[in-house]
Design a protein around this motif. Structure first.
Motif, PDB file in Angstrom:
ATOM      1  N   THR A  58       0.833  -1.203   0.000  1.00  0.00           N
ATOM      2  CA  THR A  58       0.000   0.000   0.000  1.00  0.00           C
ATOM      3  C   THR A  58       0.864   1.248   0.000  1.00  0.00           C
ATOM      4  O   THR A  58       1.840   1.341   0.748  1.00  0.00           O
ATOM      5  N   ASP A  59       0.502   2.197  -0.840  1.00  0.00           N
ATOM      6  CA  ASP A  59       1.154   3.503  -0.896  1.00  0.00           C
ATOM      7  C   ASP A  59       0.055   4.556  -0.833  1.00  0.00           C
ATOM      8  O   ASP A  59      -0.857   4.558  -1.668  1.00  0.00           O
ATOM      9  N   ALA A  60       0.121   5.441   0.164  1.00  0.00           N
ATOM     10  CA  ALA A  60      -0.950   6.422   0.355  1.00  0.00           C
ATOM     11  C   ALA A  60      -0.363   7.770   0.712  1.00  0.00           C
ATOM     12  O   ALA A  60       0.645   7.850   1.429  1.00  0.00           O
ATOM     13  N   GLU A  61      -1.014   8.851   0.237  1.00  0.00           N
ATOM     14  CA  GLU A  61      -0.552  10.182   0.582  1.00  0.00           C
ATOM     15  C   GLU A  61      -1.644  11.217   0.362  1.00  0.00           C
ATOM     16  O   GLU A  61      -2.558  11.021  -0.455  1.00  0.00           O
ATOM     17  N   ILE A  62      -1.547  12.309   1.115  1.00  0.00           N
ATOM     18  CA  ILE A  62      -2.374  13.483   0.871  1.00  0.00           C
ATOM     19  C   ILE A  62      -1.895  14.129  -0.427  1.00  0.00           C
ATOM     20  O   ILE A  62      -0.684  14.236  -0.666  1.00  0.00           O
ATOM     21  N   THR A  63      -2.821  14.574  -1.273  1.00  0.00           N
ATOM     22  CA  THR A  63      -2.422  15.095  -2.588  1.00  0.00           C
ATOM     23  C   THR A  63      -2.638  16.595  -2.742  1.00  0.00           C
ATOM     24  O   THR A  63      -2.300  17.158  -3.781  1.00  0.00           O
ATOM     25  N   LYS A  64      -3.195  17.244  -1.711  1.00  0.00           N
ATOM     26  CA  LYS A  64      -3.432  18.681  -1.809  1.00  0.00           C
ATOM     27  C   LYS A  64      -3.336  19.296  -0.425  1.00  0.00           C
ATOM     28  O   LYS A  64      -3.848  18.751   0.548  1.00  0.00           O
ATOM     29  N   ASP A  65      -2.665  20.465  -0.334  1.00  0.00           N
ATOM     30  CA  ASP A  65      -2.583  21.166   0.944  1.00  0.00           C
ATOM     31  C   ASP A  65      -3.974  21.503   1.453  1.00  0.00           C
ATOM     32  O   ASP A  65      -4.865  21.878   0.668  1.00  0.00           O
ATOM     33  N   SER A  66      -4.164  21.384   2.759  1.00  0.00           N
ATOM     34  CA  SER A  66      -5.433  21.783   3.353  1.00  0.00           C
ATOM     35  C   SER A  66      -5.533  23.302   3.390  1.00  0.00           C
ATOM     36  O   SER A  66      -4.527  24.018   3.323  1.00  0.00           O
TER      37      SER A  66
ATOM     38  N   GLY B  63      -6.205  25.269   5.795  1.00  0.00           N
ATOM     39  CA  GLY B  63      -5.555  25.861   6.955  1.00  0.00           C
ATOM     40  C   GLY B  63      -4.056  25.615   7.012  1.00  0.00           C
ATOM     41  O   GLY B  63      -3.377  26.132   7.911  1.00  0.00           O
ATOM     42  N   GLY B  64      -3.538  24.814   6.092  1.00  0.00           N
ATOM     43  CA  GLY B  64      -2.114  24.542   6.070  1.00  0.00           C
ATOM     44  C   GLY B  64      -1.657  23.473   7.038  1.00  0.00           C
ATOM     45  O   GLY B  64      -0.446  23.215   7.153  1.00  0.00           O
ATOM     46  N   ASP B  65      -2.596  22.815   7.737  1.00  0.00           N
ATOM     47  CA  ASP B  65      -2.207  21.759   8.670  1.00  0.00           C
ATOM     48  C   ASP B  65      -1.701  20.526   7.937  1.00  0.00           C
ATOM     49  O   ASP B  65      -0.834  19.805   8.435  1.00  0.00           O
ATOM     50  N   LEU B  66      -2.270  20.263   6.779  1.00  0.00           N
ATOM     51  CA  LEU B  66      -1.886  19.113   5.980  1.00  0.00           C
ATOM     52  C   LEU B  66      -1.265  19.594   4.681  1.00  0.00           C
ATOM     53  O   LEU B  66      -1.751  20.550   4.058  1.00  0.00           O
ATOM     54  N   LEU B  67      -0.219  18.906   4.254  1.00  0.00           N
ATOM     55  CA  LEU B  67       0.490  19.296   3.046  1.00  0.00           C
ATOM     56  C   LEU B  67       0.476  18.156   2.041  1.00  0.00           C
ATOM     57  O   LEU B  67       0.453  16.969   2.416  1.00  0.00           O
ATOM     58  N   ALA B  68       0.471  18.500   0.779  1.00  0.00           N
ATOM     59  CA  ALA B  68       0.589  17.485  -0.264  1.00  0.00           C
ATOM     60  C   ALA B  68       1.858  16.673  -0.040  1.00  0.00           C
ATOM     61  O   ALA B  68       2.928  17.227   0.199  1.00  0.00           O
ATOM     62  N   GLY B  69       1.719  15.368  -0.081  1.00  0.00           N
ATOM     63  CA  GLY B  69       2.839  14.480   0.195  1.00  0.00           C
ATOM     64  C   GLY B  69       2.810  13.886   1.585  1.00  0.00           C
ATOM     65  O   GLY B  69       3.544  12.923   1.857  1.00  0.00           O
ATOM     66  N   ASP B  70       1.978  14.430   2.484  1.00  0.00           N
ATOM     67  CA  ASP B  70       1.843  13.834   3.814  1.00  0.00           C
ATOM     68  C   ASP B  70       1.302  12.421   3.699  1.00  0.00           C
ATOM     69  O   ASP B  70       0.452  12.119   2.841  1.00  0.00           O
TER      70      ASP B  70
ATOM     71  N   ASN C 106       6.387  11.921   6.409  1.00  0.00           N
ATOM     72  CA  ASN C 106       7.036  12.157   5.121  1.00  0.00           C
ATOM     73  C   ASN C 106       7.754  13.496   5.065  1.00  0.00           C
ATOM     74  O   ASN C 106       8.500  13.766   4.125  1.00  0.00           O
ATOM     75  N   ARG C 107       7.528  14.350   6.067  1.00  0.00           N
ATOM     76  CA  ARG C 107       8.177  15.667   6.054  1.00  0.00           C
ATOM     77  C   ARG C 107       9.609  15.623   6.577  1.00  0.00           C
ATOM     78  O   ARG C 107      10.333  16.608   6.512  1.00  0.00           O
TER      79      ARG C 107
END
Length: 720
Positions: free
Chosen positions: A595-603, A605-612, A653-654
Motif C-alpha cells: 500500500t502507498d498512500a498520501e495526501i495530494t493537496k494542501d489543506s 488551513g495549512g495543517d496538511l500538506l501534499a505528500g503527507d 514524510n516531512r
C-alpha cells in the motif's frame, strides 16, 4: 476484579453441548445472512472477496479477531490489548481506528454500536464463537454500506445444525487463561433451535505496578430459533430469531509505556492506571424472514435492535509519557509512583442504541438474450450515542491512589448524538455472454445527524450544537471475464462513501472516493491464486476522532477533514494443498498487501500538506500458513504474519521524525497441534507467538504498547 465464575447457565450448557460447525442444507434463496455465499461464489464476484470458513478457523483455535483476519489481503490491523477485544481493522487504506471505516456486520446486520452517529466499534462480537468470516471489497460493498470506501466484514454466528448435535470445548493456558465454548441444537422438519455460550477469562499478560494484573472476564450467550414451511408449500417461508447477550469486565487501559521502560519490560503497566477498567453489556435481537414467491423471486426481511452500554474508567496521561520520553525526570517519577500527583480518571460512560429494518429481494429474469440476477433493497436505520462522563479526582500519594472527589461533566461530556438514515441499493449481475458477466450497482444514502449538549448534570437545559444532512448516489460497475475454466479477469469501479458522524456540523460533507480495481484469479481443484491492483482517489478523506485514535488536530471526538488523497496498492493471495500417496496432505496459503498512500493537496488551513502520509497504514503486510495433516489422528498447523512499521501521524514524510513517530515492524509465528482420540473427542496444544517476539505495535493514545507474548494453551473438544 473477582475470579472468573462459570454461571449456572454455562454449567448447564457444559453438561450437554455441541459439535464443530455442521454444514447446513439450506436453499440459497432462503439465506439472508451471508454476503458471499460460499467459496464457489467467489470467482463470480466482480471484486475481491475472501471467506474464512469454520474449517479454517478450527485449524488454529483463535479467539482473537486480529489473528483471524490478518491473512486476508488488503486488510490491516493495529493491535491494542493483545486479545482483540476492541480491534482496529482497516481495509485498502481506509482508516483502521476502532474499525470505524468498514461496514461491520454480524449475520448480515450492522453490528457497530452506532454505525452512523458513532461508528467507532467499541463493541465487537465475541470472536471465539464465530462460525465463519466474510470480507468483501470492490463494487459488491454497495449492497451493504454505509461504508463503501474500504470494504465490508460480515461475521456469521454458529448456525442451527442440520441434525441434533452438540459440542463442548474447554481450554486452559498461561496467564490464567481459561475458555468454555459450547452449543447444542436440534431440528425437526419445520423447526430448529440452537443454544450457545462462550466464556473467557485471563489474568492478563500486563503486570501493573503494585501487584495487580490486567484481567479479563467475558461471557456471551446466544439463542436461535427457526420456523419454516413444508418443503412442498406453495410459497416456501422461513422465520429466524436470534437473541444475544454479552458482558465484559476487563482491566484495560490506554496508558502505555515510555520507550525506555518498554525496552526493560514491554509487559509492565504503571500503577497510576491500576483502577482502569472496562465494563460493558451488549444485547441484540434480530428477526429474519424469507419467502420464496417463485423459483425466480425471493423477499428477505430483517428487523434488528442492538443496545450497548459501557463505562471505560481510565486515565489519560499521554502528556506524562511524552514528557518522560523527552527526559523529564519528574514525569518519570510520577509514572513510577515515586512522586505525588493529582489527576483525574474519567468515566467514559456511553450508551448506544441502534435499530432498523431492511428488506431486499432476489430476482432472476431474462431481458432479450441477457440473464439477470438482481438484488435490490431498502434500509431504515436510527442510532444514537448518549454520553454522560463525570471524572473522579485522585491523588497519587507514595504510590497509592487516594480518592479526592467527583467533577461533574462539562457539556462536551454530557451530550447525545443521533443519526437517522435511509438507504437504497440495486445490484444486478448481467450475463452478457457465456464468459462475460457485468455487474451494475447503485446505492443511495440519506443521513441526518444531530448533536445536543447539556449545560447541567440533570439535563434541564441543553442546546443543539451541531446538525447536518448528507445524501449521495453511489454507482458501481464490475466485469468478470472467464478466460478458461480456471482463469478469470476482473475489473471494477465504484463510489466510496463514509458518513461524517453524529458531531458533524452543517455543511460538512461525507468521505467520498472513486475506487478502482483490476486483476486476475486462478481456481482449480488443488490451487487458487489471485492478484489485484487497487487505486482509491479521495476527493474528501475524513478521520474519525476518538480517545483511542485522536485526530492530528488533537480532537478526540467528531471528525477531521484530511482533504484530497490517493491510495494505491497490490493484493496477492495463493493457496494450495498437496495430497501425498501415503494419505498425508500439505496445505499452504500465502497473502501479501502493498500500500502507498498520501495526501495530494494542501489543506486550506495549512495543517496538511501534499505528500503527507496517512497514519497507521503499513506499506507491506504478509502472511503465510502451512500444515501437515496425517489424514488420520493428528495434524499440525503453523502461521506466520508480518506487518511493517507504521507512522502514528500524517507528518512522517516531512522528515525531522524520530522513533516516537513510528510503531515497530513485527514477525509473529503461531502454532497448533491437534490429536483425535476418537471420532468425537480431540485435543490440541496451541502456542501463540511461538518465538516470543514483542514490539511496539501501537503508540496511541498514551504511550508504547506491545503485542501478546508467547502463550501456550491446552484444549479439548467433544462433539456429539
Amino acid at each position: 476484579m473477582k475470579p472468573f465464575p462459570l454461571s449456572p447457565l454455562a454449567l448447564a450448557l457444559a453438561a450437554v453441548v455441541v459439535s464443530p460447525a455442521i454444514a447446513q442444507e439450506r436453499d440459497a434463496r432462503l439465506e439472508t445472512i451471508s454476503v458471499i455465499g460460499d467459496a464457489d461464489s467467489i470467482p463470480k464476484l466482480p471484486g475481491s472477496a475472501h471467506l474464512i470458513d469454520a474449517e479454517e478457523l478450527a485449524k488454529f483455535e483463535f479467539v482473537d479477531i486480529n489473528r483471524m483476519v490478518r491473512a486476508v489481503p488488503g486488510v490491516y490491523i493495529t493491535e491494542e490489548d493483545g486479545y482483540g477485544l476492541r480491534p482496529n481493522i482497516g481495509i485498502r487504506g481506509a482508516s483502521g481506528g476502532r474499525s470505524g471505516k468498514i461496514s461491520l456486520m454480524e449475520d448480515g446486520v450492522l453490528v457497530a454500536p452506532a454505525p452512523y452517529s458513532g461508528p467507532e466499534a467499541y463493541y465487537f462480537p465475541t470472536a471465539g464463537r464465530l462460525d465463519s468470516i466474510e470480507v468483501l471489497k470492490g463494487p459488491g460493498t454497495l449492497k451493504y454500506g454505509p461504508f463503501t470506501v474500504g470494504g465490508a466484514v460480515n461475521m456469521l454466528s454458529t448456525p442451527i445444525p442440520a441434525a441434533t448435535a452438540g459440542m463442548v470445548q474447554l481450554e486452559a493456558g498461561q496467564y490464567g487463561e481459561t475458555r468454555l465454548h459450547g452449543h447444542y441444537g436440534a431440528v425437526t422438519d419445520n423447526t430448529g433451535w440452537l443454544l450457545e455460550t462462550h466464556q473467557q477469562y485471563a489474568d492478563g499478560f500486563r503486570d501493573i505496578d503494585g501487584g495487580d494484573s490486567a484481567d479479563i472476564a467475558k461471557e456471551d450467550y446466544l439463542l436461535k430459533g427457526r420456523l419454516s414451511s413444508a418443503a412442498d408449500a406453495t410459497y416456501r417461508q422461513q422465520l429466524d430469531i436470534k437473541l444475544q447477550y454479552s458482558e465484559e469486565e476487563s482491566g484495560m487501559s490506554y496508558l502505555g509505556l515510555t520507550d525506555a521502560d518498554f525496552d526493560r519490560d514491554p509487559n509492565r503497566r504503571y500503577g497510576i492506571s491500576a483502577l482502569d477498567e472496562m465494563q460493558n453489556r451488549h444485547s441484540a435481537v434480530q428477526l429474519n424472514h424469507s419467502i420464496q414467491l417463485s423459483d425466480a423471486f425471493t423477499i428477505n426481511s430483517q428487523a434488528y435492535y442492538n443496545k450497548f452500554k459501557r463505562d471505560w474508567f481510565k486515565v489519560g496521561l499521554g502528556g506524562l509519557i511524552d514528557a518522560a520520553n523527552a527526559g523529564d525526570s519528574d514525569a518519570q517519577a510520577i509514572l513510577d509512583g515515586e512522586m505525588d500527583y493529582d489527576f483525574g480518571i474519567k468515566h467514559n460512560n456511553r450508551q448506544y442504541e441502534a435499530r432498523g429494518v431492511q428488506i431486499s429481494a432476489d430476482w432472476q429474469f431474462q431481458t432479450g438474450g441477457l440473464s439477470h440476477d438482481m438484488t435490490f433493497g431498502v434500509r431504515r436505520h436510527r442510532d444514537e450515542v448518549d454520553r454522560y462522563q463525570p471524572t473522579e479526582d485522585y491523588r497519587q500519594v507514595s504510590g497509592d491512589l487516594v480518592f479526592q472527589g467527583i467533577s461533574l461533566p462539562s457539556a462536551s461530556n454530557n451530550r447525545v448524538e443521533e443519526a437517522d438514515a435511509t438507504s437504497f441499493f440495486a445490484y444486478d449481475e448481467i450475463q452478457l455472454a457465456e464468459k462475460l458477466v457485468l455487474t451494475a450497482a447503485l446505492r443511495y444514502e440519506d443521513v441526518e445527524t444531530q448533536q445536543k449538549r447539556y449545560d447541567d448534570p440533570d439535563r434541564t437545559s441543553g442546546n443543539i450544537t451541531a446538525s447536518n444532512q448528507v445524501d449521495e448516489w453511489l454507482p458501481g460497475l464490475g466485469l468478470v471475464y472467464d478466460v478458461s475454466e480456471a482463469w478469470s479477469l476482473l475489473a471494477g469501479v465504484h463510489r466510496g462513501f463514509a458518513p461524517p458522524g453524529g458531531g458533524a456540523e452543517e455543511g460538512q460533507g461525507p468521505e467520498l472516493s472513486t475506487n478502482y480495481e483490476w486483476g486476475a484469479r486462478y481456481y482449480s481443484d488443488s490451487l487458487s491464486a489471485e492478484i489485484i491492483a487497487f487505486f482509491s482517489d479521495y476527493e474528501n478523506a475524513i478521520q474519525n476522532c476518538s480517545v483511542a485514535v485522536p485526530c492530528d488536530n488533537g480532537a478526540d471526538s467528531g471528525t477531521f477533514q484530511l482533504g484530497e488523497a490517493e491510495i494505491k496498492g497490490l493484493e496477492a493471495a495463493f493457496g494450495s494443498e498437496w495430497v501425498l500417496t501415503n494419505g498425508w496432505s500439505l496445505p499452504l496459503r500465502a497473502s501479501y498487501t502493498y500500500t502507498d498512500a498520501e495526501i495530494t493537496k494542501d489543506s486550506d488551513g495549512g495543517d496538511l500538506l501534499a505528500g503527507d502520509n496517512l497514519a497507521y497504514l503499513p506499506e507491506n503486510v504478509f502472511a503465510l500458513s502451512a500444515g501437515l495433516d496425517s489424514g488420520a489422528a493428528w495434524r499440525l498447523n503453523l502461521t506466520a504474519a508480518y506487518q511493517d512499521e507504521m507512522c502514528v501521524s500524517t507528518e512522517c514524510n516531512r522528515g525531522n521524525t524520530d522513533q516516537f513517530d513510528y510503531t515497530e515492524s513485527l514477525w509473529v509465528l503461531d502454532a497448533v497441534a491437534h490429536y483425535d482420540f476418537s471420532e468425537d473427542l480431540s485435543g490440541y496444544l496451541k502456542v501463540d507467538n511461538l518465538f516470543d517476539e514483542q514490539a511496539i505495535v501501537n503508540r496511541g493514545p498514551d504511550g508504547a504498547r506491545a503485542n501478546r507474548p508467547r502463550t501456550a494453551t491446552l484444549g479439548m473438544k467433544f462433539a456429539f
